[in-house]
Enzyme design. Structure first.
Site, PDB file in Angstrom:
ATOM      1  N   GLY A  41      26.489  46.397  69.649  1.00  0.00           N
ATOM      2  CA  GLY A  41      27.428  47.421  69.518  1.00  0.00           C
ATOM      3  C   GLY A  41      28.731  47.420  70.164  1.00  0.00           C
TER       4      GLY A  41
ATOM      5  N   PRO B 161      26.721  63.624  76.665  1.00  0.00           N
ATOM      6  CA  PRO B 161      27.590  63.111  77.740  1.00  0.00           C
ATOM      7  C   PRO B 161      26.867  62.180  78.831  1.00  0.00           C
ATOM      8  CG  PRO B 161      27.972  65.636  77.531  1.00  0.00           C
ATOM      9  CD  PRO B 161      26.667  65.277  76.841  1.00  0.00           C
TER      10      PRO B 161
ATOM     11  N   GLU C  11      31.426  44.475  65.381  1.00  0.00           N
ATOM     12  CA  GLU C  11      30.548  44.275  66.331  1.00  0.00           C
ATOM     13  C   GLU C  11      29.341  43.273  66.301  1.00  0.00           C
ATOM     14  OE1 GLU C  11      31.160  44.799  69.578  1.00  0.00           O
ATOM     15  OE2 GLU C  11      32.991  45.874  69.569  1.00  0.00           O
TER      16      GLU C  11
ATOM     17  N   GLU D  14      21.998  36.988  75.297  1.00  0.00           N
ATOM     18  CA  GLU D  14      21.062  36.390  74.313  1.00  0.00           C
ATOM     19  C   GLU D  14      20.778  37.728  73.145  1.00  0.00           C
ATOM     20  OE1 GLU D  14      17.295  33.841  75.527  1.00  0.00           O
ATOM     21  OE2 GLU D  14      17.069  36.265  75.738  1.00  0.00           O
TER      22      GLU D  14
ATOM     23  N   GLU E 120      28.638  39.983  68.652  1.00  0.00           N
ATOM     24  CA  GLU E 120      27.561  39.908  69.428  1.00  0.00           C
ATOM     25  C   GLU E 120      26.153  39.098  68.926  1.00  0.00           C
ATOM     26  OE1 GLU E 120      28.634  43.747  72.451  1.00  0.00           O
ATOM     27  OE2 GLU E 120      26.699  43.959  71.085  1.00  0.00           O
TER      28      GLU E 120
END
Lengths: 137, 137
Positions: free
Chosen positions: B42, B79, B58, B108, B62
């Site tokens: 992400g 939060p 993303e 990885e 990744e």
């Protein structure tokens, strides 16, 4: 590193029920600020605040209603959805009883039966959101 | 008016299927940066970008996978979910075929069968997200 992401907002589709738990309609507000027109109640999420808490706070501020969240309808993030800047809105379906009273950014807050929604007066992408909501009912 | 809202992020639960469309497991990455540990792939949503496009970008960056979005699982906005600052993440369930290859922030990227997920090694609130995902399957 300077991180920039879209502004995070919440909007609520408030389903109003009467004392016998019959569905009356949803709440729309007449906006006091630009862009003028009808809208779902909503606003910015504060840093340090969960989106669910932001939703309840904004519904209270703009309609005076205490809402109970039913579900997340979706996240609306088209960069053109707000003419001022890029916002991404978490749209929740929620429920409440009683009469809305417009406050804060809302000049007026009123209940609309689904067949009475004036789609052509809705600002932002709120017509699209309400079409998605009605389709999924 | 200076508007401040939480940073908007996306995370993906990538369901990997084999050539006979059998479910193999989901993808987790070994993070290269703090906080170190295992995570869902992400990252941040860019200004001008829809959350769905950020998710696909993303996942590609990744894990090298081209994903197809199945659905929005939820928006996670506690939060305290990220020790660095307040983020709100749109978590999508998506699907892909092939083998992930870790790149960018991922040292990885590997496929884990659901019964093999090392929950104790997951960072942020990703253990909670994966419990929600498995419960809703």
């Amino acid at each position: 590193m300077a991180i920039k992401t879209p502004y995070l907002t919440v909007d609520g589709i408030i389903k109003i029920f009467d004392e016998k738990d019959r569905f009356r309609g949803i709440v729309l507000i007449e906006r006091k600020n630009e862009p003028l027109g009808l809208a779902l109640p909503g606003g910015f999420v504060d840093v340090g605040e969960r989106v669910e808490d932001a939703l309840k706070r904004e519904m209270k501020e703009e309609t005076s209603l205490e809402v109970e969240i039913i579900k997340l309808l979706g996240v609306y993030s088209d960069p053109r959805r707000d003419p001022r800047f890029h916002t991404a809105s978490c749209v929740f379906v929620c429920r409440a009883t009683g009469e809305p009273v417009g406050m804060d950014d809302a000049k007026e807050a009123k209940i609309y039966a689904l067949e009475e929604i004036p789609f052509e007066r809705l600002v932002f992408d709120h017509a699209e959101i309400l079409h998605d909501f009605i389709e999924g009912m």
